[in-house]
Design a protein around this motif. Sequence first.
Motif, PDB file in Angstrom:
ATOM      1  N   MET A   1      -2.212  16.186  -8.340  1.00 31.07           N
ATOM      2  CA  MET A   1      -1.902  14.942  -9.054  1.00 31.07           C
ATOM      3  C   MET A   1      -0.838  14.155  -8.291  1.00 31.07           C
ATOM      4  N   LYS A   2      -0.985  12.843  -8.304  1.00 31.27           N
ATOM      5  CA  LYS A   2      -0.006  11.993  -7.598  1.00 31.27           C
ATOM      6  C   LYS A   2       0.415  10.850  -8.512  1.00 31.27           C
ATOM      7  N   ARG A   3       1.607  10.337  -8.254  1.00 34.36           N
ATOM      8  CA  ARG A   3       2.037   9.136  -8.987  1.00 34.36           C
ATOM      9  C   ARG A   3       1.120   7.980  -8.615  1.00 34.36           C
ATOM     10  N   LEU A   4       0.798   7.174  -9.609  1.00 32.80           N
ATOM     11  CA  LEU A   4      -0.129   6.064  -9.384  1.00 32.80           C
ATOM     12  C   LEU A   4       0.396   5.091  -8.316  1.00 32.80           C
ATOM     13  N   ASP A   5       1.692   4.735  -8.381  1.00 31.45           N
ATOM     14  CA  ASP A   5       2.200   3.750  -7.409  1.00 31.45           C
ATOM     15  C   ASP A   5       2.139   4.307  -5.984  1.00 31.45           C
ATOM     16  N   LYS A   6       2.368   5.626  -5.839  1.00 33.40           N
ATOM     17  CA  LYS A   6       2.331   6.233  -4.511  1.00 33.40           C
ATOM     18  C   LYS A   6       0.900   6.228  -3.964  1.00 33.40           C
ATOM     19  N   LEU A   7      -0.030   6.567  -4.832  1.00 35.22           N
ATOM     20  CA  LEU A   7      -1.427   6.616  -4.412  1.00 35.22           C
ATOM     21  C   LEU A   7      -1.926   5.230  -3.986  1.00 35.22           C
ATOM     22  N   ILE A   8      -1.520   4.210  -4.741  1.00 34.97           N
ATOM     23  CA  ILE A   8      -1.940   2.850  -4.379  1.00 34.97           C
ATOM     24  C   ILE A   8      -1.317   2.459  -3.044  1.00 34.97           C
ATOM     25  N   ALA A   9      -0.036   2.769  -2.882  1.00 37.93           N
ATOM     26  CA  ALA A   9       0.645   2.431  -1.625  1.00 37.93           C
ATOM     27  C   ALA A   9      -0.066   3.091  -0.447  1.00 37.93           C
ATOM     28  N   LEU A  10      -0.403   4.369  -0.602  1.00 33.50           N
ATOM     29  CA  LEU A  10      -1.040   5.106   0.498  1.00 33.50           C
ATOM     30  C   LEU A  10      -2.429   4.571   0.825  1.00 33.50           C
ATOM     31  N   ASN A  11      -3.160   4.207  -0.213  1.00 36.37           N
ATOM     32  CA  ASN A  11      -4.557   3.854   0.006  1.00 36.37           C
ATOM     33  C   ASN A  11      -4.803   2.368   0.233  1.00 36.37           C
ATOM     34  N   CYS A  12      -3.880   1.532  -0.211  1.00 31.83           N
ATOM     35  CA  CYS A  12      -4.097   0.093  -0.058  1.00 31.83           C
ATOM     36  C   CYS A  12      -3.180  -0.489   1.001  1.00 31.83           C
ATOM     37  N   ASN A  13      -2.422   0.382   1.675  1.00 29.17           N
ATOM     38  CA  ASN A  13      -1.561  -0.067   2.758  1.00 29.17           C
ATOM     39  C   ASN A  13      -0.549  -1.119   2.297  1.00 29.17           C
ATOM     40  N   VAL A  14       0.053  -0.873   1.143  1.00 25.57           N
ATOM     41  CA  VAL A  14       1.112  -1.751   0.632  1.00 25.57           C
ATOM     42  C   VAL A  14       2.349  -0.886   0.368  1.00 25.57           C
ATOM     43  N   SER A  15       3.491  -1.536   0.178  1.00 26.12           N
ATOM     44  CA  SER A  15       4.698  -0.753  -0.096  1.00 26.12           C
ATOM     45  C   SER A  15       4.642  -0.243  -1.545  1.00 26.12           C
ATOM     46  N   ARG A  16       5.497   0.723  -1.831  1.00 22.60           N
ATOM     47  CA  ARG A  16       5.564   1.250  -3.192  1.00 22.60           C
ATOM     48  C   ARG A  16       5.950   0.133  -4.174  1.00 22.60           C
ATOM     49  N   ARG A  17       6.865  -0.745  -3.732  1.00 24.80           N
ATOM     50  CA  ARG A  17       7.317  -1.835  -4.605  1.00 24.80           C
ATOM     51  C   ARG A  17       6.144  -2.776  -4.927  1.00 24.80           C
ATOM     52  N   ASP A  18       5.343  -3.100  -3.877  1.00 23.02           N
ATOM     53  CA  ASP A  18       4.177  -3.965  -4.104  1.00 23.02           C
ATOM     54  C   ASP A  18       3.171  -3.285  -5.037  1.00 23.02           C
ATOM     55  N   ALA A  19       3.054  -1.966  -4.878  1.00 24.76           N
ATOM     56  CA  ALA A  19       2.119  -1.225  -5.741  1.00 24.76           C
ATOM     57  C   ALA A  19       2.568  -1.351  -7.196  1.00 24.76           C
ATOM     58  N   ARG A  20       3.893  -1.223  -7.416  1.00 26.71           N
ATOM     59  CA  ARG A  20       4.406  -1.319  -8.797  1.00 26.71           C
ATOM     60  C   ARG A  20       4.159  -2.719  -9.363  1.00 26.71           C
ATOM     61  N   GLN A  21       4.319  -3.728  -8.491  1.00 28.24           N
ATOM     62  CA  GLN A  21       4.092  -5.111  -8.926  1.00 28.24           C
ATOM     63  C   GLN A  21       2.627  -5.310  -9.335  1.00 28.24           C
ATOM     64  N   LEU A  22       1.716  -4.727  -8.538  1.00 25.20           N
ATOM     65  CA  LEU A  22       0.282  -4.841  -8.853  1.00 25.20           C
ATOM     66  C   LEU A  22       0.001  -4.242 -10.239  1.00 25.20           C
ATOM     67  N   ILE A  23       0.675  -3.119 -10.522  1.00 22.70           N
ATOM     68  CA  ILE A  23       0.475  -2.477 -11.833  1.00 22.70           C
ATOM     69  C   ILE A  23       1.019  -3.392 -12.942  1.00 22.70           C
ATOM     70  N   LYS A  24       2.246  -3.935 -12.718  1.00 21.53           N
ATOM     71  CA  LYS A  24       2.871  -4.846 -13.705  1.00 21.53           C
ATOM     72  C   LYS A  24       1.999  -6.064 -13.967  1.00 21.53           C
ATOM     73  N   ASP A  25       1.394  -6.571 -12.871  1.00 21.81           N
ATOM     74  CA  ASP A  25       0.566  -7.780 -12.981  1.00 21.81           C
ATOM     75  C   ASP A  25      -0.788  -7.521 -13.636  1.00 21.81           C
ATOM     76  N   GLY A  26      -1.035  -6.252 -13.994  1.00 20.12           N
ATOM     77  CA  GLY A  26      -2.304  -5.924 -14.652  1.00 20.12           C
ATOM     78  C   GLY A  26      -3.480  -5.888 -13.688  1.00 20.12           C
ATOM     79  N   GLU A  27      -3.199  -5.682 -12.404  1.00 18.01           N
ATOM     80  CA  GLU A  27      -4.282  -5.694 -11.406  1.00 18.01           C
ATOM     81  C   GLU A  27      -4.904  -4.309 -11.197  1.00 18.01           C
TER      82      GLU A  27
END
Length: 240
Positions: free
Chosen positions: A1-27
């Motif tokens: 199991m992995k944290r969602l923001d970490k997994l997005i960062a790793l797989n979408c080539n974005v920073s952890r902060r950007d991943a968190r923003q994507l989650i906040k934005d409902g994306e």
Amino acid sequence: MKRLDKLIALNCNVSRRDARQLIKDGEVTVNGAPALRAEELVNEESDVISVKGKTFTSKDHIYLMMNKPEGVVSATDDKTHKTAVDLIPDELSRKSLFLCGRLDKDTTGLLIITDDGAFCHEIMSPNHKVYKTYIATLAYPLDNEAISALESGVELSDGTKCLPAKVKYFTDNGEYKCELKIREGKYHQVKRMLYAVGNRVDALERVAIGGLELDRALPAGSCRELTEDEKAAIFAENEG
Ligand code: URA
């Protein structure tokens, strides 16, 4: 199991902060439902994660180019020194990373770092004929006799015989320089080869591995993912 923001960062080539923003934005959705928390634990094998409507499949491996600075060791772990792996930002980091060929602490330039052991082996094995290109700053000029010895396979002071190297000697702003292409990775090899022909390496930089050149826009100490074309370029120059 992995944290969602970490997994997005790793797989979408974005920073952890950007991943968190994507989650906040409902994306981001997990199994069709909007993701609400960055720290939510997800299973990358079984959970279906979408970002901006696109489902991503977990990348199998990561392939990085680093511009190694002076003063860090080419290791994944070292108790006393800062390592190349310490310089990798979280979003590009993986558990088991291999350095495809070590550079001395005082050598700078191109390092390839990956979690794909087979890829690393293809680069490192002398049988696969991937040349590594170095620029050495020399203490003395290099004469034709020295160049011929390096080109035909020089013998090191301990009797080790090197494979033939490709050599170009030049001067640059009054400094003696030599471009050396070798396909082995013996300990201190370039320095020892030049010592064996009566010279001394005062500075060393690796500028290419196969057909992949160091990206000069990459600041010392930084790394980035290789593109598919760059990965292919490593092996494109192979001879025989
Ligand atoms: N050869 C050396 O002597 N040092 C390096 O770091 C790489 C190749």
